[in-house]
Scaffold this motif. Structure first.
Motif, mmCIF file in Angstrom:
data_model
loop_
_atom_site.group_PDB
_atom_site.id
_atom_site.type_symbol
_atom_site.label_atom_id
_atom_site.label_comp_id
_atom_site.label_asym_id
_atom_site.label_seq_id
_atom_site.Cartn_x
_atom_site.Cartn_y
_atom_site.Cartn_z
ATOM 1 N N VAL A 23 -2.690 -3.778 14.210
ATOM 2 C CA VAL A 23 -3.646 -4.343 13.269
ATOM 3 C C VAL A 23 -4.367 -5.544 13.880
ATOM 4 C CG1 VAL A 23 -2.034 -5.974 12.183
ATOM 5 C CG2 VAL A 23 -3.907 -5.001 10.835
ATOM 6 N N THR A 24 -5.597 -5.774 13.457
ATOM 7 C CA THR A 24 -6.375 -6.950 13.851
ATOM 8 C C THR A 24 -6.893 -7.639 12.588
ATOM 9 O OG1 THR A 24 -8.517 -5.813 13.969
ATOM 10 C CG2 THR A 24 -7.118 -5.742 15.949
ATOM 11 N N ARG A 25 -7.419 -8.834 12.747
ATOM 12 C CA ARG A 25 -7.983 -9.547 11.602
ATOM 13 C C ARG A 25 -9.139 -8.773 10.988
ATOM 14 N NH1 ARG A 25 -6.964 -13.818 15.308
ATOM 15 N NH2 ARG A 25 -5.361 -15.271 14.512
ATOM 16 N N GLU A 26 -9.874 -8.036 11.809
ATOM 17 C CA GLU A 26 -11.029 -7.293 11.327
ATOM 18 C C GLU A 26 -10.643 -6.136 10.406
ATOM 19 O OE1 GLU A 26 -10.569 -8.235 14.507
ATOM 20 O OE2 GLU A 26 -12.052 -9.875 14.390
ATOM 21 N N ASP A 27 -9.359 -5.805 10.353
ATOM 22 C CA ASP A 27 -8.900 -4.681 9.530
ATOM 23 C C ASP A 27 -8.585 -5.089 8.094
ATOM 24 O OD1 ASP A 27 -8.977 -2.918 11.740
ATOM 25 O OD2 ASP A 27 -6.984 -3.589 12.375
ATOM 26 N N GLN A 28 -8.697 -6.354 7.775
ATOM 27 C CA GLN A 28 -8.241 -6.830 6.469
ATOM 28 C C GLN A 28 -8.937 -6.118 5.316
ATOM 29 O OE1 GLN A 28 -8.184 -11.102 5.944
ATOM 30 N NE2 GLN A 28 -8.177 -10.947 3.710
ATOM 31 N N THR A 29 -10.243 -5.992 5.366
ATOM 32 C CA THR A 29 -10.981 -5.357 4.273
ATOM 33 C C THR A 29 -10.565 -3.906 4.098
ATOM 34 O OG1 THR A 29 -12.897 -6.810 4.599
ATOM 35 C CG2 THR A 29 -13.274 -4.742 3.416
ATOM 36 N N ALA A 30 -10.414 -3.191 5.214
ATOM 37 C CA ALA A 30 -10.024 -1.783 5.151
ATOM 38 C C ALA A 30 -8.625 -1.628 4.562
ATOM 39 C CB ALA A 30 -10.088 -1.165 6.542
ATOM 40 N N ILE A 31 -7.702 -2.516 4.934
ATOM 41 C CA ILE A 31 -6.338 -2.433 4.416
ATOM 42 C C ILE A 31 -6.316 -2.752 2.918
ATOM 43 C CG2 ILE A 31 -4.040 -3.471 4.529
ATOM 44 C CD1 ILE A 31 -4.458 -3.770 7.536
ATOM 45 N N TYR A 32 -7.138 -3.705 2.501
ATOM 46 C CA TYR A 32 -7.241 -4.019 1.076
ATOM 47 C C TYR A 32 -7.735 -2.810 0.293
ATOM 48 C CZ TYR A 32 -8.639 -6.291 -3.269
ATOM 49 O OH TYR A 32 -8.781 -6.633 -4.596
ATOM 50 N N GLU A 33 -8.690 -2.090 0.851
ATOM 51 C CA GLU A 33 -9.199 -0.887 0.192
ATOM 52 C C GLU A 33 -8.116 0.194 0.114
ATOM 53 O OE1 GLU A 33 -12.656 0.175 2.394
ATOM 54 O OE2 GLU A 33 -13.883 -1.464 1.569
ATOM 55 N N LEU A 34 -7.322 0.318 1.164
ATOM 56 C CA LEU A 34 -6.207 1.282 1.130
ATOM 57 C C LEU A 34 -5.178 0.877 0.077
ATOM 58 C CD1 LEU A 34 -5.602 1.919 4.942
ATOM 59 C CD2 LEU A 34 -6.516 3.550 3.281
ATOM 60 N N ALA A 35 -4.912 -0.435 -0.036
ATOM 61 C CA ALA A 35 -3.940 -0.916 -1.021
ATOM 62 C C ALA A 35 -4.343 -0.527 -2.435
ATOM 63 C CB ALA A 35 -3.777 -2.431 -0.906
ATOM 64 N N GLY A 36 -5.642 -0.452 -2.683
ATOM 65 C CA GLY A 36 -6.131 -0.082 -4.003
ATOM 66 C C GLY A 36 -5.904 1.374 -4.349
ATOM 67 N N LYS A 37 -5.512 2.165 -3.360
ATOM 68 C CA LYS A 37 -5.298 3.598 -3.579
ATOM 69 C C LYS A 37 -3.822 3.980 -3.658
ATOM 70 C CE LYS A 37 -9.498 4.735 -0.962
ATOM 71 N NZ LYS A 37 -10.073 5.520 0.164
ATOM 72 N N THR A 38 -2.916 3.020 -3.486
ATOM 73 C CA THR A 38 -1.495 3.357 -3.351
ATOM 74 C C THR A 38 -0.836 3.713 -4.667
ATOM 75 O OG1 THR A 38 -0.850 1.027 -3.554
ATOM 76 C CG2 THR A 38 -1.247 1.877 -1.327
ATOM 77 N N GLY A 39 -1.208 3.059 -5.760
ATOM 78 C CA GLY A 39 -0.567 3.310 -7.049
ATOM 79 C C GLY A 39 0.664 2.447 -7.246
#
Length: 359
Positions: free
Chosen positions: A7-23
Motif C-alpha cells: 500500500v502507498t499513501r496514494e491508495d487511501q481514497t481507493a481503500i476508503y471506497e472499498l471499505a464502503g462495500k464491505t458490509g
C-alpha cells in the motif's frame, strides 16, 4: 494485468471506497478515512523499519494496471494483543456426572480467551465484487502467504485468520442477539464498528469472564457457532486449501471461526521455489522448451518493494521465463531471481517435474 504491491499513501481514497462495500461484520476495514490514513502510515513505518513489534503490520493492494485502479486489499498483522488484549471465545466441554444417579452430561461452553496473543494474523481481505473472477481472489489472499514464506523471520511461528460470522442482510447476528446484547445493550453493527476503530476496552469491561453454557443460548445462536458468513465461505476455502484449520476458537461478537496453523505447515511454505529469470520479449515467450500449463504466483524477493502476480510458468535452461512487461511490473532486472509457488495444491507435482526437466 493484475499486480499485488504494498500500500502507498496514494491508495487511501481507493481503500476508503472499498471499505464502503464491505458490509456489516467486516471489522478490520471500517469506513473511516482517518483510521485508514493511520493504518497506512503504520504500514509504511513497518516497511521502513521504524515500528515496534506490537505496531507492525502489512497491507497489500491488488491493482488493475491497465486502469491504474486498486480493486482489492489484504493484510497481515505481525503480533496480536501486545498493545490491547486479543479476545475470542474458546469452545470447550464441561462434564457433569453422578455415578450414584447414573447421570453423565457433557455441556459445550464458551470461555473468554487470550490464547492467540503474539500470533500473526491474516486480515482485511476484500475484493471489489466486479473483480471476483479470473483467480483474482486467490491471488489477493495467497500473495500474503507467499510474502510470509519468504520473510518468515518477521512473523510468529503461528498464524491465524478470523472468518466473518453469520449475520443477515440487515446485519443482525443471531449469536449477538442471544449473548452479546445482554451485556452491551447496543446493536451488533455498532459494537462491530467500535472494535474496527480500535475501541476494544469495553470488551474486558463488560463481557463475563466465567464460562458460558452454550445450551442457554437460543437454538439460532447455537447453530451459527463456528459457522462462516456466506460471503466469506470462498475466503475460508482458500485458506483451508493452504493448511489452515478451525481450532475451536470463535469471535466474541458473531461466533465466526478462527482458522489457525503453524507457518511452517502452510502448503505455500513447503512448495516455495526460487528460480533465476530470463527476460524475453512477448513475441518469443512461447519458444521455451518446457512449459507447465497451470497458474502459479511469482514475486520478486524484495521485502519493502514486494510485487507478485500470476504467471503460467515457462522454463528454459534452469531459468523461469519472464516477459519484459512482467519484469517491469515485478520490478525485476536481468540477473534477478524470483520466488514462486503454485497457486493450487494439486499442481505441486507438475511444478516439481517442470523444475527437474528445466534443470
Amino acid at each position: 494485468m493484475m499486480i499485488i504491491r504494498p500500500v502507498t499513501r496514494e491508495d487511501q481514497t481507493a481503500i476508503y471506497e472499498l471499505a464502503g462495500k464491505t458490509g456489516i461484520g467486516f471489522t478490520s476495514l471500517p469506513e473511516n478515512n482517518q483510521l485508514i490514513e493511520q493504518r497506512i502510515e503504520r504500514m509504511l513505518k513497518t516497511r521502513e523499519g521504524g515500528a515496534t513489534k506490537a505496531e507492525q503490520g502489512y497491507l497489500f493492494v491488488l491493482e488493475d494496471t491497465e486502469l491504474n485502479k486498486v480493486v482489492g486489499v489484504s493484510g497481515i498483522e505481525t503480533a496480536l494483543g501486545l498493545i490491547e488484549p486479543w479476545y475470542n471465545y474458546h469452545v470447550g466441554t464441561l462434564t457433569n456426572a453422578s455415578k450414584e444417579l447414573g447421570i453423565y452430561n457433557q455441556m459445550e461452553t464458551l470461555t473468554l480467551s487470550n490464547n492467540h496473543t503474539g500470533y500473526s494474523e491474516l486480515c482485511t481481505l476484500f475484493l471489489d465484487p466486479e473483480y471476483r473472477h479470473s483467480k483474482n481472489g486467490h491471488l489477493l489472499s495467497k500473495a500474503r502467504l507467499l510474502f510470509i514464506a519468504q520473510f518468515k523471520e518477521h512473523f510468529s511461528e503461528k498464524l491465524i485468520a478470523e472468518m466473518r460470522g453469520v449475520s443477515d442482510e440487515k446485519g443482525v447476528s443471531p449469536f449477538w442477539e442471544s449473548l452479546g446484547r445482554h451485556f452491551f445493550t447496543i446493536d451488533f453493527s455498532y459494537a462491530d464498528y467500535l472494535t474496527g476503530i480500535g475501541k476494544k476496552s469495553f470488551i474486558a469491561e463488560l463481557m463475563p469472564t466465567h464460562p458460558l453454557y452454550v445450551n442457554f443460548l437460543t437454538p439460532e445462536a447455537q447453530e451459527v457457532i463456528g459457522k462462516t458468513h456466506k460471503n466469506t465461505i470462498p475466503a475460508r476455502k482458500i485458506l483451508e486449501s493452504e493448511g489452515m484449520r478451525y481450532g475451536g476458537y470463535v469471535d466474541i461478537f458473531d461466533a465466526g471461526p478462527t482458522l489457525e496453523t503453524y507457518v511452517n505447515d502452510l502448503r505455500i511454505v513447503k512448495a516455495l521455489g526460487v528460480w533465476p529469470i530470463k527476460i524475453v520479449s512477448e513475441a518469443s515467450a512461447d519458444q521455451s522448451t518446457c512449459e507447465v500449463n497451470v497458474p502459479y504466483m511469482v514475486s520478486n524477493q524484495r521485502f519493502s518493494e514486494f510485487r507478485a502476480m500470476l504467471i503460467t510458468p515457462i522454463f528454459s535452461d534452469s531459468h523461469l521465463i519472464i516477459t519484459e512487461v512482467q519484469a517491469k511490473a515485478l520490478h525485476l532486472s536481468s540477473g534477478d531471481s524470483v520466488s514462486a509457488a503454485p497457486l493450487f495444491p494439486a499442481v505441486n507435482k507438475n511444478l516439481k517435474e517442470a523444475q527437474n526437466v528445466a534443470a
